[in-house]
Scaffold this active site. Sequence first.
Site, PDB file in Angstrom:
ATOM      1  N   GLU A   1     -11.827  -3.982   4.184  1.00 10.98           N
ATOM      2  CA  GLU A   1     -12.254  -3.918   5.594  1.00 10.98           C
ATOM      3  C   GLU A   1     -13.330  -2.858   5.818  1.00 10.98           C
ATOM      4  O   GLU A   1     -13.275  -2.091   6.768  1.00 10.98           O
ATOM      5  CB  GLU A   1     -11.062  -3.713   6.538  1.00 10.98           C
ATOM      6  CG  GLU A   1     -10.237  -2.454   6.332  1.00 10.98           C
ATOM      7  CD  GLU A   1      -9.312  -2.131   7.514  1.00 10.98           C
ATOM      8  OE1 GLU A   1      -8.566  -3.018   7.942  1.00 10.98           O
ATOM      9  OE2 GLU A   1      -9.358  -0.977   7.984  1.00 10.98           O
TER      10      GLU A   1
ATOM     11  N   GLU B   1       0.857  -1.184   0.000  1.00 12.64           N
ATOM     12  CA  GLU B   1       0.000   0.000   0.000  1.00 12.64           C
ATOM     13  C   GLU B   1       0.889   1.230   0.000  1.00 12.64           C
ATOM     14  O   GLU B   1       1.965   1.233   0.610  1.00 12.64           O
ATOM     15  CB  GLU B   1      -0.881   0.022   1.253  1.00 12.64           C
ATOM     16  CG  GLU B   1      -1.659   1.330   1.388  1.00 12.64           C
ATOM     17  CD  GLU B   1      -2.737   1.319   2.453  1.00 12.64           C
ATOM     18  OE1 GLU B   1      -2.646   0.513   3.391  1.00 12.64           O
ATOM     19  OE2 GLU B   1      -3.672   2.127   2.334  1.00 12.64           O
TER      20      GLU B   1
ATOM     21  N   CYS C   1      -6.356   1.118   2.882  1.00 17.41           N
ATOM     22  CA  CYS C   1      -7.262   2.260   2.830  1.00 17.41           C
ATOM     23  C   CYS C   1      -7.085   3.105   1.573  1.00 17.41           C
ATOM     24  O   CYS C   1      -8.036   3.762   1.144  1.00 17.41           O
ATOM     25  CB  CYS C   1      -7.076   3.125   4.072  1.00 17.41           C
ATOM     26  SG  CYS C   1      -7.695   2.308   5.553  1.00 17.41           S
TER      27      CYS C   1
HETATM   28  O1  AHR Z   1      -2.168  -1.644   6.808  1.00 11.98           O
HETATM   29  C1  AHR Z   1      -2.466  -0.341   7.177  1.00 11.98           C
HETATM   30  C2  AHR Z   1      -3.947  -0.065   7.165  1.00 11.98           C
HETATM   31  O2  AHR Z   1      -4.586  -0.886   8.074  1.00 11.98           O
HETATM   32  C3  AHR Z   1      -4.650  -0.363   5.878  1.00 11.98           C
HETATM   33  O3  AHR Z   1      -4.585   0.676   4.985  1.00 11.98           O
HETATM   34  C4  AHR Z   1      -6.064  -0.572   6.301  1.00 11.98           C
HETATM   35  O4  AHR Z   1      -6.734  -1.449   5.462  1.00 11.98           O
HETATM   36  C5  AHR Z   1      -5.943  -1.066   7.716  1.00 11.98           C
HETATM   37  O5  AHR Z   1      -6.723  -0.339   8.571  1.00 11.98           O
END
Ligand code: AHR
Length: 863
Positions: free
Chosen positions: A590, A260, A462
């Site tokens: 999530e 990410e 996220c």
């Molecule tokens: O891994 C960091 C964050 O944790 C991710 O962006 C999110 O999906 C989770 O809350």
Amino acid sequence: MKLAFYLGAFIYIMGCGETASALNTRKKNEPDSVYLFSYGTNGLKFAWSRDKKEWTSIGNGYSYVKSDYGQWGSQKRMIAPYLIQGRNKRWECVWQLNDETLQFAHAGSKDLVSWGPQSYPYFKKGKNVLRPIITYLKATDSYLIIYTDVSNKYFSTSTKDFKSYTPAVTAAASAYKNLSKNLMVAGVQTQGQLHRVPWSTVNGLTKSFEINQYKGQQNAESSKDDEHRFGNLKDLTASLILQPENAKPISTMLTGVFFEDINYAADGGLYAELVQNRDFEYLPRDKSFRDAKWNSQHSWTIKGEGTVFSIDSVKPIHPNTPHYAILHVKVPGAALCNSGFDGISVKKGQAYDFSAFIKSLDGIGGQMEVRLVSAGSGILAAAKVEIPLKEWTAVKANLVAGADANDITLELLPLTSGVTALDLVSLFPQQTFNGRKNGLRADLAQAIADIQPKFVRFPGGCVAHGDGIANMYNWKESIGPLASRKGDRNIWGYHQSKGLGYFEYFQFCEDIGAAPVPIIAAGVPCQNSGTGGGGQQGGIPMTEMGTYIQDIIDLVEYANGEVTTVWGRKRAEAGHPKPFNLKYIGIGNEDQITEVFRERFTLIYNALRQAHPEITIIGTAGPFFEGTDYEEGWKIGSALNVPILDEHYYQSPGWFINNQDYYDRYDRNKSKVYLGEYAASMPGGNKTNWETSLAEALYLTTLERNGDVVAMASYAPLLAKEGHTQWNPDLMYFNNSEVKFTTGYYIQKLYGQNAGDKYIPASLVVSDQQENVRKRLAYSVVTDRKTGDMIVKIVNLLPVNVNTTLDLAGFKTEGTKLLKTTLSAKPGDKEVKEVIKEMVMTAKPDVALPAYSFTLLRFKTAK
Ligand code: AHR
């Protein structure tokens, strides 16, 4: 795990309603019914009383439901919760969210312990929604909700199902019958509602609190208490006995990575671009207008006199990147300088590709010197480029660094006076991973490749679902020529250029032999969104869902379609006519599982399945290992038969040690699991050490054991740049010239490099059978068909050595080579020692497992 059984049985009884619960839990001298007071700010709390005079707080002010609306932290408020019992005695609660929005919140529960999904309906009446109250109207079997607003007007709406509401209308003040009482609970004056409930309700609330307390104690278990816990424990002996007759195939996709753009993992990290804000597109809104220096000129300065640097957006190279720089040189000698991401690092003798779009705005042209200047060592490389006279023109130069340096500035020095426009100013090392143009930083990419991940998840997290609808990651804006890529605010509080976009992600996956796993928002943004209405209740309007779904279908064509298709052609134009072999798409990250989510997820799921049945769709089951989103996510997953569901949990070592049976109990006939985000961190500090890594190693043995139901797993997050870390812990930290591995990295690497496709059950007979001892020894045995190897992994989280004998139950291994890798350290250590030994296999090899160690054995077998 006896206690787990009792807790399970208790929860089951709770689920059956009051009668069963009352029968099982009420003692003879307990009352049939009592008064219950519901109250609270920032969480619904309870107190009980026999006589309405003396009140006992339940769970010492424990919150049984909290508001999940709005941004992390202070926006998640529950103001003036109002609780009633309605149809079939079901509890319904409404509350005020804040002083601004025209929404209230609702959640329902049958027992006050488990709560259904929250919803946040919008209304058009009033200035805001204050102190909503709810009444059940038996005659119409519906609910009336009346709220007031800042101007003391009253409005009402009604609903039968808390999904659709009648439009709000003006109500008379007299209709607002707020039955709340003011009571003293635990010495504090509080407002709430009074109810009469069977004693079993109070009992249920108390038990639920006690379970939470008990789990909290388990989660807090840590090695710092080992001296006390295992004070007299001496070295142990154990025997690991294989039971090959019960062998089962397991997922060959188990270990992957989660990537990410968080912690500067992409721009300034894996993406090898060395110029920060190369396209002058940093905007104050990237940082919610909180940083006055965060604008189009960020990272750029003028060194010297006689030159003015400004930003313009008339006739840009591409409308998606509208801003560019103008240098007005009155007296030559000054340079436009870029400081990179905390400076630029170069290596002696290595070549760097400079490129930029430039045009003379006054027809003077001339030349511009481009140079790499070290603060300590002066000019380390220089070249000249022409300033093109008319249109935007790409110019290039090659710079070879004369020395190693980490303090480089890129300088652009026009040699004549005049007015010049510049955009997309770029500096890339030629030595990117696999030599790719617009490629990845070689050392970071290699560190990921060394894990041998079976898949790469991207672009989040996220980042995938974004901060508000407008911020959802749009894959189409991340492909094509760099000038056409639409950068965006990053939900983690910086800027994402999308230079590392879908094409580069796919290419990286191909380069390292990993399956691409893109995650697309389920039509709803992050539930913690701070913009666009707060929370995911602001999903994409249903009228726009068709276009949104088509974008997802187009992604499959972009990855896999013939070059004659619209999107397949774009892939070919980018240099990859062959398909990327996309097999998985995740929908949602999530998310809060609300009705807004359900509607949109279902539409996307059905359409994608119909258009591309060959794609395995991964759904989502919320951000925790339990709770409303988890339950509701699984309900949707099961109802739609979603092949795989994405689960996330970040927990303490104690949690992982005490939940080793988490997947043992999963129904093998339902959706499979992708444990898409997990990590262990020490309670209180979000820190990792050898103890957290051992907890992860231990849990990974349970994932292998359950490799028939757990299809995939990825530690998260993967990367973090020192000084730019929004999330801890991470698997690898880095700066501009070094990669710093956590001890957990070595665990991921050993699991990735030593995966199997068949699980061989085994039992470990230990000389001490205490539960505390047994649960700190974990093991898994797998075989790998391709190599014919057997791989044994054993975790020893005890402070003593465990001398173990392997009973291979008929597998012929004698005389073959045994490779033994041992990682051991003290629990609090940040570094771990790896010892690799080559030995000759015997019929029953003895393996010494040092205290706090991870041991991996690999050898050839034949039966
Ligand atoms: O891994 C960091 C964050 O944790 C991710 O962006 C999110 O999906 C989770 O809350």
